[in-house]
Design an enzyme around this catalytic site. Structure first.
Site, PDB file in Angstrom:
ATOM      1  CB  ALA A   8      -0.903   0.009   1.219  1.00 15.83           C
ATOM      2  CB  CYS A   9       2.242   3.460  -2.427  1.00 16.96           C
ATOM      3  SG  CYS A   9       1.153   3.767  -3.833  1.00 16.96           S
ATOM      4  CB  THR A  10       1.383   8.065  -0.033  1.00 21.02           C
ATOM      5  OG1 THR A  10       2.290   8.170  -1.116  1.00 21.02           O
ATOM      6  CG2 THR A  10       2.150   7.922   1.252  1.00 21.02           C
ATOM      7  CB  THR A  16      -0.199  -0.156  -4.404  1.00 24.73           C
ATOM      8  OG1 THR A  16      -0.253   0.970  -3.525  1.00 24.73           O
ATOM      9  CG2 THR A  16      -1.003  -1.310  -3.821  1.00 24.73           C
TER      10      THR A  16
END
Length: 107
Positions: A8-10, A16
């Site tokens: 999970a990325c920002t 992601t």
């Protein structure tokens, strides 16, 4: 070794899915069973089953944001890294998971 994880990325888009793909490829290449859940802008995909989590030897969290449902991994050995690590050094990340498990078994 059975590995599960979450990516999970920002922003929840590119990193992601790149992290997921790289970790899965590196894990399979090293001869492990691996499944990575993604938590991106369109929600959770490839959601891990409770059985997959229960059978896992180790959990890799490649995340730059808070993971939804983190309590599912309670009591598991967890490696937490930024998505950048999973994207740039997936083979090293899998090696680290192997080392963590070896240390646990040696105790």
């Amino acid at each position: 070794m059975k590995i599960v994880g979450v990516a999970a990325c920002t922003v929840g888009i590119a990193h992601t899915y790149i992290a997921q793909e790289k970790m899965e490829n590196a894990g399979k290449k090293a001869g492990h069973e691996i499944a990575i859940e993604t938590q991106g802008t369109i929600g959770t995909e490839n959601e891990l089953s409770s059985q997959q989590i229960q059978e896992a030897d180790i959990v890799i969290m490649a995340a730059d944001v808070k993971i939804a449902g983190r309590e599912r991994f309670e009591g598991k050995r967890i490696i937490q890294v930024p998505t950048e690590v999973a994207v740039k050094s997936p083979n090293k990340l899998i090696k680290k998971a192997e080392e963590v498990l070896k240390q646990k078994q040696a105790q």
